[in-house]
Design an enzyme around this catalytic site. Structure first.
Site, mmCIF file in Angstrom:
data_model
loop_
_atom_site.group_PDB
_atom_site.id
_atom_site.type_symbol
_atom_site.label_atom_id
_atom_site.label_comp_id
_atom_site.label_asym_id
_atom_site.label_seq_id
_atom_site.Cartn_x
_atom_site.Cartn_y
_atom_site.Cartn_z
ATOM 1 N N LYS A 52 0.854 -1.190 0.000
ATOM 2 C CA LYS A 52 0.000 0.000 0.000
ATOM 3 C C LYS A 52 0.888 1.237 0.000
ATOM 4 C CE LYS A 52 -3.957 1.756 2.735
ATOM 5 N NZ LYS A 52 -4.788 1.488 3.931
ATOM 6 N N SER A 104 -9.541 -0.947 7.074
ATOM 7 C CA SER A 104 -9.062 -0.732 5.700
ATOM 8 C C SER A 104 -8.394 -1.913 5.016
ATOM 9 C CB SER A 104 -8.111 0.453 5.665
ATOM 10 O OG SER A 104 -8.846 1.631 5.760
ATOM 11 N N SER A 107 -9.728 1.897 3.168
ATOM 12 C CA SER A 107 -8.900 2.696 2.288
ATOM 13 C C SER A 107 -8.000 1.884 1.358
ATOM 14 C CB SER A 107 -8.022 3.629 3.129
ATOM 15 O OG SER A 107 -7.141 2.871 3.945
#
Ligand code: GLN
Length: 498
Positions: free
Chosen positions: A79, A178, A154
């Site tokens: 990420k 997330s 997210s």
């Protein structure tokens, strides 16, 4: 394509047997990313050279007969809020666009020690704030299950990349869900480890008392194996636990093989159903619980009354910490500086212009909310009350785990929704997190496993275990995977071949 559909465990075995090289496998991932990313926008940065360099070195060492870590050569993605030396890290924000990390996060160091080629950085809501990846400054990621559907957030980029067979596994960060919620809506497995199990050093902080890096994968066994790679004691992180998680992969494999679940005590959280949950989600959830019961598990209903208030507490504690953590993005310490358009240039006007221009609306909203919640006249009323609720969530879990081994809930109240459908309805967007935030508030491990389809879209089943019982969590998650229909975790869409 068949190669890319294999799990990390299968790929590692193929690499060991010499059926494929790491360069071939890494190149296959890079080709798929190249072909599909224009459409999906799962990756913000692709590092073909860096990944192939690791792959070549692994292949050479294998040919030379050197001993290699078990997953050496299996590609991974991270990420874009995780620092990797010499590569751009944006956190999905214009604020950091063009910033090159001067060091490796501990988790990246661990990936490199495990010899995993890192193919790139995945898209995310700006500074990890959101549930749909619509808050990325670089455009949303598309859910590979449907053109108009959000991939969760997210960490929508990591989940979409794994679901669309761009990479077998990826890293996410979970502050309020997330990793798990994107897992639920993309038909992938996403886990949040026990707080402190994985180092936060080099991971751009959102809310430090809640943040935890974890794995996103297509099978529970892969997720467990990746967490084992990530887990280490780290003197750079004062909240890093002294004990490293071991035996996760074995526990998951044991769970997969278990036929008889007698002796397993499962608690269904009473508060996590009813209003706000789509009937299709509840149907898949209940069906899965019944399948576990049919295999011998003892199922009881458990009440966790504070879970109803967890979401309210989360949306005070998280912004409070966000307001403090994001103060460093001021155009001096970090961030792309913007000079004021008119008037005198002072530190204050420059910082105000920088933060005004470079942060998106959601980030600003949370900084303002958090600053207000911490202000002297309101501290006890807001932040203080939220901390009390946090204690109650802990107590609910302590009491529940006296009666049962694990708790289960749907991972998210809905299946993937359409782009734009909740963007202006903040309450609806925030309510997405009602099932995932209790685990962050209490620091306990939790995982989402694809359990079935509702309206043709994946539904996630959440397993919550006591702190430090990550192995138990993976074992039960694998039992869930074993009783569910594989259609929920096999994205049927050949992306780009519509
Ligand atoms: N959806 C949650 C939020 O917007 C989760 C964030 C996260 O886990 N990073 O805060």
């Amino acid at each position: 394509m068949e190669l890319l559909k294999k799990s990390a465990v299968e790929l590692a075995a193929m690499l060991r047997a010499g059926e494929v090289t790491s360069v071939e496998l890494t190149q296959a991932c890079l080709d798929r990313i190249e072909a599909e990313n224009g459409h999906l926008n799962a990756f913000l940065f692709v590092d073909a050279d860096g990944a192939l360099e690791i792959a070549r070195a692994v292949d050479a060492d294998r040919v030379a007969g050197k001993e290699l870590p078990p997953f050496a050569g299996v590609p991974v993605a991270i990420k874009d809020n995780i620092c990797q030396l010499g590569t751009p890290v944006t956190c999905g924000s214009k604020m950091l666009e063009g910033w090159i990390s001067p060091y490796d996060a501990t988790v990246v160091k661990n990936l490199k020690e495990a010899r995993l080629p890192i193919v790139g950085h995945t898209n995310m809501d700006e500074f990890a704030m959101g549930s749909s990846t619509e808050n990325s400054a670089f455009g949303p990621t598309t859910n590979p299950w449907g053109e108009n559907l959000i991939p969760g957030g997210s960490g929508g980029g990591s989940a979409a990349a794994v679901a669309a067979y761009m990479v077998p596994w990826a890293l996410g960060s979970d502050t309020g869900g997330s990793i798990r919620q994107p897992g639920a809506v993309t038909g992938t497995v996403g886990a949040k480890p026990t707080y402190g199990n994985v180092s936060r050093y080099g991971v751009v902080a959102m809310a430090s008392s809640l943040d935890q890096v974890g794995p996103c994968a297509r099978t529970v066994v892969d997720a467990a194996a990746l967490q084992e790679i990530l887990s280490s004691h780290d003197p750079h992180d004062s909240t890093s636990l002294p004990q490293v998680a071991t035996g996760l992969h074995d526990a998951a494999a044991e769970g997969m093989a278990a036929q008889d679940l007698a002796g397993l005590r499962i608690g269904v959280v009473k508060e996590m159903s009813g209003d706000g949950f789509e009937p299709g989600v509840l149907a898949v959830f209940e069906e899965t619980v019944e399948k576990l019961r049919a295999r011998g598990a003892e199922v009881t209903e458990v009440s966790c009354p504070a879970f109803d208030s967890a979401i309210a507490a989360y949306y005070l504690i998280m912004p409070a910490e966000v307001s403090s953590n994001l103060a460093r993005f001021d155009g001096v310490r970090y961030g792309n500086r913007v000079e004021p358009e008119s008037g005198p240039v002072t530190a204050e006007t420059m910082m105000s212009a920088t933060r005004g221009a470079m942060f998106g609306a959601e980030v600003k909203r949370r900084i303002i909310l958090g600053t207000y919640a911490l202000s002297s006249g309101h501290y006890d009323q807001f932040y203080g009350s939220a901390l009390k609720v946090r204690t109650l969530v802990h107590r609910d879990l302590d009491a529940a785990f006296e009666q049962v081994d694990v708790l289960v809930t749907p991972t998210a109240p809905t299946v993937a929704f359409e782009f734009g459908s909740k963007k202006d309805d903040l309450m609806a967007m925030y309510m997405n997190d009602m099932t995932t935030t209790p685990a962050n508030l209490a620091g306990v491990p939790a995982v989402s496993v694809p359990a079935g389809l509702a309206d043709g879209l994946p539904v996630g089943f959440q397993v919550i275990a006591p702190a430090h019982e990550d192995a138990r969590m993976y074992k039960v998650a694998a039992m869930v995977e074993a009783v569910t229909d594989p259609s929920a975790r096999e994205c049927p869409i050949e992306v780009g071949e519509k």
